[in-house]
Design an enzyme around this catalytic site. Structure first.
Site: not given
Length: 599
Positions: A15, A17, A19-20, A141, A235, A254, A256, A266, A269, A300, A367, A398, A409, A415
């Protein structure tokens, strides 16, 4: 390489993104010389880049104009003024938003490190929007008691992802673009690597490593209407589950409030953070009925249920009555073009509406996944309620469940979570390797099982076999209608039976494309098998949890039940289906005891 079908690295991250990539960058920065990242799509198409509205941190750079009310305009904070925000407020808002299912020790880590990580992004060159005096701009938010969403127009995830990706490249991280992880190699509770397919050739490899980290994202594609990219098929959580790792709190999904009507794409928000309204068919700002204090900026889960209630009671819009209107017209052309350029473009492209002068039809959309692979605050995957580690296996973002979001959340905390815990996982991986972790041997040929899996999908003449796409669509319709925003026991039992039958039908599924190069039919089939695997857990956990908490709302059990259900769900794979166990929530009973959640 020991042979042509085996690849070896010190660390393999699955991954690309936030985090990875944070984990990979930090591990390399700490001296790990051989770090590789696998991504089934181009790394910069990772779903972190789709996040729009902001990353939470209590910088306290702006405040409401005096006497303007909780939803009035903002002004920059004068030099020397007392900030209107702090990490304690952020912590309480997150705990309350989680409906008291978030682990408070992990939440404290996240909100304390939030300020540092936003400034670290800034120092790496991230192009945040700015106040007039050059500070990082912030907006409101939902569920947050102060404006703490630090943003770059409505491209925040995009700019954060580009920033950390280039830093990973700078530190020598190797990226395998368009490689698909198929299996996790775990023997004797020690992770020894993964099995992955090179999509370009269809060749399947055993990839050994001293440590493996999953940052594979969420599983919104289990639902028919979703904001998630096509790649978000869960996955990582499915692969971990099939390898014997339990999954935690999978029933909490969740929705949205503002996905584009019929598309689910999306509308950030940030639209409401900047002052947008929600209107029903009677032109009413109906949130006054459900959250009179926060209005459109309630959490949300509450806003999505409110919208769905308006729709179910006949006050929806559009021809089928399944929509609600988002009204941005009063914000004015200049503000929309400056703060919300992407969402304007999406509304024009997908529903033919320009929010500068027209109402935008929206509806609730699947979402975010609050549940996932259980970890501690350093990303170490844990096997049970006692915290037994799966040695050498880490996860963040996630796909993981640390758990900072609990039952729901708050926007902009995703993020943040991916960045904070991805970074922490990187440090933990480096320490793990420094402690002498060795490359573990593997039994036999781990890739052979996956080769047979693909061969089975290609077998047969394709005439009498089941259609993968039909199975996938039936699953998504089932999850939307029977395990969506509103749930009850009868529909969940029906969903469980349907998923069981779909899994039986999948055993006869075949693909038409028999080629090796970029075989998207095979990829779709593998993803559908993963969707079926973890959807069973969403339904099982929801059926057993006889209460309403956060995003999990049972119409037959509409109240929160702390006496019986203030606990996390753990789902273990068995030959007879999932076995559910439970784990205590980490709560500071003196500072943040459970209370009624009101907005």
């Amino acid at each position: 390489m020991s042979d042509t079908n085996t690849i070896v690295h010190d660390v393999i991250v699955v991954g690309a993104g936030l985090a990875g990539t944070w984990a990979a960058k930090i591990a390399a920065e700490q001296g790990v010389r051989d770090v590789a990242v696998l991504s089934k799509i181009h790394p910069l198409r990772s779903h972190s880049g789709a996040a729009q509205g902001g990353i939470a941190a209590a910088l306290g750079n702006v405040r409401p104009v005096p006497d303007s009310g909780p939803r009035g305009p903002l002004e920059q904070l004068p030099d020397g003024a007392t900030p209107v925000d702090n990490w304690e407020l952020h912590m309480f808002d997150t705990i309350k938003g989680s409906d008291w299912l978030g682990d408070q020790d992990a939440i404290e880590i996240m909100v304390k490190e939030a300020i540092d990580i936003v400034y670290e992004y800034e120092h790496m060159g991230c192009v945040f929007s700015r106040t007039r005096d050059g500070r990082i701009a912030q907006r409101r938010f939902g569920g947050h008691s102060a404006p703490r969403a630090n943003f770059a127009a409505d491209w925040t995830g995009h700019v954060l992802l580009h920033t950390i990706h280039e830093q990973a490249l700078r530190h020598g991280v190797k990226f395998y673009s368009e490689w698909y992880c198929m299996d996790l190699i775990v023997e004797d509770n020690i992770c020894r690597g993964v099995v992955a397919m090179e999509i370009q050739t269809g060749k399947i490899y055993t990839m050994r490593a001293r440590a493996v980290m999953f940052g594979t994202g969420g599983y919104g594609r289990a639902y028919k209407i979703t904001s998630n990219a096509y790649a978000n098929t869960g996955d990582g959580v499915a692969i971990a589950y099939q390898a014997g790792v339990p999954l935690m709190d999978m029933e909490f999904v969740q929705f949205h409030p503002t996905g584009l009507y019929k598309h689910g794409i999306l509308m950030s928000e940030a639209c409401r953070g900047e002052g947008g309204y929600l209107l029903n068919a009677n032109n009413e700002r109906f949130m006054e009925r459900y959250a009179p204090d926060k209005m459109e900026l309630a959490p949300r889960d509450l806003v999505s249920r409110s919208e769905q209630t308006e729709i179910d009671q006949g006050r929806g819009v559009e021809a089928d009555g399944q929509g609600i209107y988002l009204d941005l017209r009063h914000l004015g052309r200049e503000k929309i073009l400056k703060r919300l350029p992407q969402v304007r473009e999406l509304a024009i492209d997908f529903v033919g509406v320009d929010p500068i002068d027209a109402l935008v039809p929206i509806q609730p959309t699947a979402h975010y996944s609050m549940g996932g692979i259980p970890t501690d605050a350093d990303g170490q995957v844990i096997y049970d309620a006692e915290g037994t580690p799966v040695t050498g296996f880490f996860a963040a973002g996630e796909c993981a469940c640390v758990s900072v979001h609990g039952a729901n959340r708050l926007g902009t905390n995703s993020l943040l979570e991916a960045s904070v815990f991805g970074r922490r996982a990187g440090y933990a991986i480096a320490r793990f390797l420094e402690s002498g972790a060795s490359l573990q041997s593997v039994s036999g040929d781990p890739a052979e099982k996956q080769r047979q899996r693909v061969q089975r999908l290609m077998a047969g003449n394709g005439k009498s076999s089941e259609s993968v796409e039909k199975i996938s669509q039936e699953l998504k319709t089932t999850m939307t209608n029977q395990a969506g925003i509103f749930r009850d026991g009868e529909r969940l039992i029906q969903a469980s039976g349907t998923i069981h039958r779909l899994r039986e039908r999948f055993a006869n599924a075949r693909v038409m494309d028999r080629s090796s190069c970029f075989n998207t039919d095979v990829l779709s089939a593998l993803e559908t098998e993963h969707l079926l695997s973890f959807s069973e857990l969403i339904v099982a956990g929801a059926l057993e949890r006889k209460e309403s908490r956060g995003a999990h709302f049972r119409t037959d059990y509409p109240k929160r039940d702390d006496e019986n259900w203030l606990k996390h769900t753990l789902a273990y794979q068995t030959p007879d289906g999932p076995r559910l166990a439970y784990k205590a929530v980490n709560i500071d009973w003196e500072k943040y005891p459970p209370q009624e959640r009101k907005y």
